[in-house]
Motif scaffolding. Structure first.
Motif, PDB file in Angstrom:
ATOM      1  N   PRO A  24     -17.742  28.285   1.179  1.00  0.00           N
ATOM      2  CA  PRO A  24     -17.068  28.033   2.453  1.00  0.00           C
ATOM      3  C   PRO A  24     -16.270  29.233   2.972  1.00  0.00           C
ATOM      4  CG  PRO A  24     -15.937  26.902   0.662  1.00  0.00           C
ATOM      5  CD  PRO A  24     -17.197  27.455   0.083  1.00  0.00           C
ATOM      6  N   VAL A  25     -16.435  29.501   4.251  1.00  0.00           N
ATOM      7  CA  VAL A  25     -15.728  30.578   4.940  1.00  0.00           C
ATOM      8  C   VAL A  25     -15.062  29.984   6.173  1.00  0.00           C
ATOM      9  CG1 VAL A  25     -15.928  32.804   6.100  1.00  0.00           C
ATOM     10  CG2 VAL A  25     -17.379  32.298   4.116  1.00  0.00           C
ATOM     11  N   LEU A  26     -13.769  30.190   6.271  1.00  0.00           N
ATOM     12  CA  LEU A  26     -12.958  29.647   7.355  1.00  0.00           C
ATOM     13  C   LEU A  26     -12.691  30.736   8.378  1.00  0.00           C
ATOM     14  CD1 LEU A  26     -11.273  27.108   8.242  1.00  0.00           C
ATOM     15  CD2 LEU A  26      -9.391  28.058   6.863  1.00  0.00           C
ATOM     16  N   LEU A  27     -13.098  30.523   9.634  1.00  0.00           N
ATOM     17  CA  LEU A  27     -12.933  31.498  10.707  1.00  0.00           C
ATOM     18  C   LEU A  27     -11.799  31.060  11.630  1.00  0.00           C
ATOM     19  CD1 LEU A  27     -16.697  32.011  11.717  1.00  0.00           C
ATOM     20  CD2 LEU A  27     -15.362  33.288  10.009  1.00  0.00           C
ATOM     21  N   LEU A  28     -10.785  31.913  11.799  1.00  0.00           N
ATOM     22  CA  LEU A  28      -9.601  31.575  12.602  1.00  0.00           C
ATOM     23  C   LEU A  28      -9.566  32.456  13.851  1.00  0.00           C
ATOM     24  CD1 LEU A  28      -6.982  31.312   9.716  1.00  0.00           C
ATOM     25  CD2 LEU A  28      -8.626  29.592  10.550  1.00  0.00           C
ATOM     26  N   HIS A  29      -9.585  31.799  14.988  1.00  0.00           N
ATOM     27  CA  HIS A  29      -9.660  32.506  16.273  1.00  0.00           C
ATOM     28  C   HIS A  29      -8.322  33.119  16.676  1.00  0.00           C
ATOM     29  CE1 HIS A  29      -7.420  29.415  18.532  1.00  0.00           C
ATOM     30  NE2 HIS A  29      -8.058  28.535  17.782  1.00  0.00           N
ATOM     31  N   GLY A  30      -8.402  33.970  17.686  1.00  0.00           N
ATOM     32  CA  GLY A  30      -7.205  34.611  18.218  1.00  0.00           C
ATOM     33  C   GLY A  30      -6.692  33.927  19.471  1.00  0.00           C
ATOM     34  N   TRP A  31      -5.784  34.617  20.144  1.00  0.00           N
ATOM     35  CA  TRP A  31      -5.110  34.120  21.347  1.00  0.00           C
ATOM     36  C   TRP A  31      -5.610  34.949  22.528  1.00  0.00           C
ATOM     37  CZ3 TRP A  31      -2.261  35.202  25.554  1.00  0.00           C
ATOM     38  CH2 TRP A  31      -1.436  34.202  26.078  1.00  0.00           C
ATOM     39  N   PRO A  32      -5.937  34.354  23.651  1.00  0.00           N
ATOM     40  CA  PRO A  32      -5.787  32.954  24.099  1.00  0.00           C
ATOM     41  C   PRO A  32      -7.089  32.160  23.965  1.00  0.00           C
ATOM     42  CG  PRO A  32      -6.240  34.338  25.999  1.00  0.00           C
ATOM     43  CD  PRO A  32      -6.341  35.233  24.775  1.00  0.00           C
ATOM     44  N   THR A  34     -10.225  29.963  21.561  1.00  0.00           N
ATOM     45  CA  THR A  34     -10.441  28.755  20.758  1.00  0.00           C
ATOM     46  C   THR A  34     -11.540  29.098  19.759  1.00  0.00           C
ATOM     47  OG1 THR A  34     -12.211  27.865  22.150  1.00  0.00           O
ATOM     48  CG2 THR A  34      -9.947  27.313  22.796  1.00  0.00           C
ATOM     49  N   ALA A  35     -12.003  28.102  19.023  1.00  0.00           N
ATOM     50  CA  ALA A  35     -13.108  28.341  18.096  1.00  0.00           C
ATOM     51  C   ALA A  35     -14.360  28.852  18.811  1.00  0.00           C
ATOM     52  CB  ALA A  35     -13.431  27.061  17.336  1.00  0.00           C
ATOM     53  N   TYR A  36     -14.431  28.655  20.118  1.00  0.00           N
ATOM     54  CA  TYR A  36     -15.551  29.169  20.916  1.00  0.00           C
ATOM     55  C   TYR A  36     -15.707  30.685  20.743  1.00  0.00           C
ATOM     56  CZ  TYR A  36     -18.273  30.081  25.228  1.00  0.00           C
ATOM     57  OH  TYR A  36     -19.214  30.478  26.140  1.00  0.00           O
ATOM     58  N   ILE A 185     -14.750  33.055  30.145  1.00  0.00           N
ATOM     59  CA  ILE A 185     -13.339  33.014  30.548  1.00  0.00           C
ATOM     60  C   ILE A 185     -12.969  31.604  30.991  1.00  0.00           C
ATOM     61  CG2 ILE A 185     -11.658  33.831  32.235  1.00  0.00           C
ATOM     62  CD1 ILE A 185     -12.338  35.965  30.206  1.00  0.00           C
ATOM     63  N   GLU A 186     -13.865  30.953  31.706  1.00  0.00           N
ATOM     64  CA  GLU A 186     -13.572  29.601  32.199  1.00  0.00           C
ATOM     65  C   GLU A 186     -13.447  28.602  31.055  1.00  0.00           C
ATOM     66  OE1 GLU A 186     -12.637  26.364  34.344  1.00  0.00           O
ATOM     67  OE2 GLU A 186     -12.492  28.467  34.924  1.00  0.00           O
ATOM     68  N   VAL A 187     -14.198  28.793  29.969  1.00  0.00           N
ATOM     69  CA  VAL A 187     -14.048  27.918  28.798  1.00  0.00           C
ATOM     70  C   VAL A 187     -12.611  27.985  28.285  1.00  0.00           C
ATOM     71  CG1 VAL A 187     -14.717  27.578  26.384  1.00  0.00           C
ATOM     72  CG2 VAL A 187     -16.465  28.020  28.118  1.00  0.00           C
ATOM     73  N   TYR A 188     -12.080  29.196  28.161  1.00  0.00           N
ATOM     74  CA  TYR A 188     -10.706  29.352  27.683  1.00  0.00           C
ATOM     75  C   TYR A 188      -9.693  28.861  28.707  1.00  0.00           C
ATOM     76  CZ  TYR A 188     -12.981  32.344  24.214  1.00  0.00           C
ATOM     77  OH  TYR A 188     -13.794  32.823  23.215  1.00  0.00           O
TER      78      TYR A 188
END
Length: 288
Positions: A24-32, A34-36, A185-188
């Motif tokens: 298992p590998v956990l991927l953590l997104h940045g700001w601003p 999401t997991a997208y 960009i619109e997703v975020y």
């Protein structure tokens, strides 16, 4: 194939994407984001690993509680998520703000985190204060995001403008216009328009001084698992490397060319190969 799920952890709803089989590998997104943000990387890593990419608390489809945005609490969410998924040991990869969550996760659970990658990130308490100081050439957005209600008021109904500017600014912005599209960009922006989302997202900055206290305490003992520090040639050049050199014993360094700050979206193939090779050297696939 990527699937999407929700678990209730520590009293909050954590949404996450999952794909692949293996360690298992956990991927953590940045700001601003999401997991997208990991959409291009997930199918590449999933050829070799079991990959999870959560929306951190306050982002995307996850809960937006009033409190709990210090990175130690967010890291506790993720340890609970991996417990709920049945994974005692795992690797963690954090980009930007996700790196600031990955560090306390590894520091609090050195017996569980087999390896950590720290991408285009820094740590309060270990030098990020320079990036927060506009008078010394740091970015204005730290102060803006910390300002309180006025931040939300000024961004309301301008979420796409704000996020688009942040991701496309000349300094540490994306290098290729087609790498992050208007639709991306619109997703975020849509995620930020959700009730409570802007407040929650800005709260990641409003807790940075508390994070500095926590990080200095964690830093009294260096990380002993393998760590990969990654920066981009048009991002925070050398920042991840300088930070990890202070808090970890076994640090590999990597620099990605033709890339700005948003590495998972700009150079997903290069990053996925880099991570796969690093995790192989770290021996995660033979970890019990």
């Amino acid at each position: 194939m990527t699937s999407y799920h929700v678990r209730r952890i520590n009293g909050v709803r954590i949404a996450y994407a999952a794909a692949g089989d293996g360690f298992p590998v956990l991927l953590l997104h940045g700001w601003p984001q999401t997991a997208y943000a990991w959409r291009k990387v997930i199918p590449l890593l999933a050829q070799r690993f079991r990959v999870y990419a959560p929306d951190l608390r306050g982002f995307g489809a996850s809960s937006k509680p009033d409190t709990g945005y210090d990175k130690k609490t967010v890291a506790t969410d993720l340890a609970g998520l991996m417990d709920a998924l049945g994974h005692r040991r795992f690797a963690v990869v954090g980009h930007d703000m996700g790196g600031q969550v990955a560090y306390p996760l590894a520091a609090m659970h050195p017996d569980r985190v087999e390896a950590m990658a720290f991408i285009e990130s820094g740590l309060p308490g270990f030098g990020q204060e320079r990036a927060m100081d506009v008078g010394s050439g740091g970015s204005w957005h730290f102060g803006f995001n910390m300002a309180g209600d006025i931040s939300e008021a000024l961004v309301r109904d301008r979420e796409a403008l704000f996020i688009g500017y942040m991701m496309r600014r000349d300094k540490v912005g994306i290098m290729g216009a087609d790498r992050v599209t208007e639709a991306d960009i619109e997703v975020y922006a849509a995620a930020m328009r959700q009730p409570g989302a802007a407040r929650a997202m800005f709260s990641y900055y409003r807790t940075l001084f508390a994070d500095a206290v926590d990080n200095r305490a964690f830093g009294s003992r260096k990380l002993t698992m393998p760590v990969l520090a990654v920066s981009a040639d048009h991002g925070y050049v050398g920042g991840a490397e300088r930070t990890m050199a202070q808090v970890a014993d076994k640090v590999e360094e990597a620099r990605i060319a033709d890339c700005g700050h948003y590495v998972p979206e700009e150079q997903p193939e290069v990053l996925a190969n880099l991570l796969s090779d690093f995790l192989a050297r770290a021996g995660v696939e033979t970890a019990i």
